[in-house]
Design an enzyme around this catalytic site. Structure first.
Site, PDB file in Angstrom:
ATOM      1  N   LEU A 133      24.569 -41.431  -0.190  1.00 46.98           N
ATOM      2  CA  LEU A 133      23.417 -41.372  -1.077  1.00 46.98           C
ATOM      3  C   LEU A 133      22.383 -42.356  -0.513  1.00 46.98           C
ATOM      4  CD1 LEU A 133      22.374 -40.293  -3.887  1.00 46.98           C
ATOM      5  CD2 LEU A 133      22.912 -42.581  -4.710  1.00 46.98           C
ATOM      6  N   TYR A 157      22.208 -37.098 -12.028  1.00 46.28           N
ATOM      7  CA  TYR A 157      21.936 -38.276 -12.864  1.00 46.28           C
ATOM      8  C   TYR A 157      21.233 -39.372 -12.076  1.00 46.28           C
ATOM      9  CZ  TYR A 157      25.623 -41.106 -10.683  1.00 46.28           C
ATOM     10  OH  TYR A 157      26.370 -41.838  -9.790  1.00 46.28           O
ATOM     11  N   LYS A 161      22.841 -36.890  -5.982  1.00 45.80           N
ATOM     12  CA  LYS A 161      23.434 -37.768  -7.008  1.00 45.80           C
ATOM     13  C   LYS A 161      23.948 -36.883  -8.134  1.00 45.80           C
ATOM     14  CE  LYS A 161      22.562 -42.381  -8.936  1.00 45.80           C
ATOM     15  NZ  LYS A 161      23.793 -42.992  -8.449  1.00 45.80           N
ATOM     16  N   GLU A 182      29.737 -45.542   3.008  1.00 41.27           N
ATOM     17  CA  GLU A 182      29.113 -46.356   1.951  1.00 41.27           C
ATOM     18  C   GLU A 182      30.201 -46.844   1.007  1.00 41.27           C
ATOM     19  OE1 GLU A 182      26.480 -44.039  -0.613  1.00 41.27           O
ATOM     20  OE2 GLU A 182      27.795 -42.292  -0.489  1.00 41.27           O
TER      21      GLU A 182
HETATM   22  N1  PDD Z   1      25.386 -45.777  -8.052  1.00 41.20           N
HETATM   23  N2  PDD Z   1      25.932 -44.718  -3.128  1.00 41.20           N
HETATM   24  C1  PDD Z   1      26.545 -44.199  -4.205  1.00 41.20           C
HETATM   25  C2  PDD Z   1      27.688 -43.255  -4.014  1.00 41.20           C
HETATM   26  C3  PDD Z   1      26.104 -44.556  -5.507  1.00 41.20           C
HETATM   27  O1  PDD Z   1      26.695 -44.010  -6.585  1.00 41.20           O
HETATM   28  C4  PDD Z   1      25.037 -45.478  -5.651  1.00 41.20           C
HETATM   29  C5  PDD Z   1      24.499 -45.874  -6.991  1.00 41.20           C
HETATM   30  C6  PDD Z   1      24.437 -45.997  -4.491  1.00 41.20           C
HETATM   31  C7  PDD Z   1      23.292 -46.960  -4.551  1.00 41.20           C
HETATM   32  O2  PDD Z   1      22.107 -46.315  -4.966  1.00 41.20           O
HETATM   33  P1  PDD Z   1      20.946 -47.094  -5.745  1.00 41.20           P
HETATM   34  O3  PDD Z   1      20.563 -48.268  -4.915  1.00 41.20           O
HETATM   35  O4  PDD Z   1      19.869 -46.101  -5.856  1.00 41.20           O
HETATM   36  O5  PDD Z   1      21.518 -47.519  -7.075  1.00 41.20           O
HETATM   37  C8  PDD Z   1      24.909 -45.583  -3.245  1.00 41.20           C
HETATM   38  C9  PDD Z   1      24.913 -45.978  -9.401  1.00 41.20           C
HETATM   39  C10 PDD Z   1      24.394 -47.350  -9.671  1.00 41.20           C
HETATM   40  C11 PDD Z   1      25.992 -45.531 -10.369  1.00 41.20           C
HETATM   41  O6  PDD Z   1      26.553 -44.475 -10.125  1.00 41.20           O
HETATM   42  O7  PDD Z   1      26.238 -46.200 -11.376  1.00 41.20           O
END
Ligand code: PDD
Length: 284
Positions: free
Chosen positions: A202, A32, A146, A178
């Protein structure tokens, strides 16, 4: 009326039907993305969709659209649902088939669903900073994907939530990786530290935007792991994500970071970040 996208069509939410045999339900067998919308425009959509294809490739799944088509679907959802500030969610599962662990027959088509939702920026948290709770990172070893399999993230976020915190600061073998849905940065003596983009995190799109800004601003960065112990001694800490943007962390487990207020360099990065958002009408 809210229009969703599913399998080539824009359909009203109430009319959508998904199969009970979808592998997303049985195995979390899918990938996703979440793309931010500012002022009715998608932000870094191409990068998100590129990562969706990378995630799919890593789990040996084929997406039955091109990257351009998916960006266009996200754009159309944003427009037709008249989203000004919010996000688009896109997921692709390996399809619907009787439950067996191994992949279904090649004739089983992946299921692509997407929606756009109005969602204000978390302005107060961005301004005032947030408290986080340290939680052991019990996730699998392919956090670079993801994937829909988010139980480790869900449990960590819930633990943080029950402690009155906005995010979990995950640590594995003493090293901070993270957040449960965000990336983490620390600042010490003017240098920015963040975990390298390997299989343990991620590689966030916002993380990459921030690294780019640091380069432009000639702020020294080290993509190097740091420990939970070291994180308590950082001058500043912040997290990044599509929906959280650059969010200062003011305490871990109730212990203040720096002065317990958002730090100077974090503030500066927030200002520069806001300037490169596609529309001045970012909304609240
Ligand atoms: N989450 N690390 C994890 C485990 C994440 O699920 C996310 C993002 C990030 C940050 O990635 P980005 O900057 O590309 O949004 C890091 C999204 C927002 C979610 O699951 O809703």
């Amino acid at each position: 009326m809210t229009l969703y996208f599913m399998d080539g069509q824009f359909t009203e939410r109430e009319e959508l039907r998904v199969s009970i045999d979808d592998r997303g339900y049985y195995f979390g067998d899918g990938v996703y993305e979440v793309i931010k919308v500012y002022g009715g425009e998608l932000y870094t959509a191409e990068q998100h969709i590129a990562r969706l294809f990378q995630s799919a490739l890593k789990v040996k799944m084929t997406i039955p659209y091109t990257e351009e088509q998916l960006v266009e679907i996200a754009r159309e959802l944003t427009m037709r649902n008249e989203i000004s500030v919010g996000h688009v969610y896109i997921q692709v599962t390996r399809g619907a088939a009787p439950r067996t662990h191994q992949f279904p027959a090649a004739t089983v088509a992946p299921v692509v669903t997407a929606y756009a939702i109005q969602n204000p920026r978390p302005a107060a948290s961005i301004e005032n900073g947030v408290a986080v709770k340290s939680v052991e990172d019990i996730r699998w070893l392919r956090c670079d994907i993801k994937s829909l399999n988010l139980l480790g993230n869900v449990l960590a976020k819930q633990e943080a939530h029950e402690a009155g915190c906005i995010e979990a600061l995950l640590h594995r073998d003493g090293v901070v990786t993270e957040g449960s849905s965000s990336n983490l940065f620390g600042i010490k003596n003017g240098t920015i530290y963040t975990h390298p983009a390997n299989n343990l995190i991620l590689n966030g799109i916002t993380r990459q935007v921030v690294l780019g800004l640091c380069q432009e601003l000639a702020v020294p960065v080290e993509e190097k792991p740091f420990t939970l112990k070291e994180s308590f001694d950082m001058d500043e800490l912040f997290l990044t994500s599509t929906t959280s943007e650059i969010m200062p962390i003011t305490s871990i487990d109730g212990r203040l970071i720096g002065s317990g207020t958002p730090g100077k360099l974090t503030r500066h990065l927030q200002k520069v970040f806001a300037l490169q958002i596609p529309s001045s009408n970012v909304g609240e």
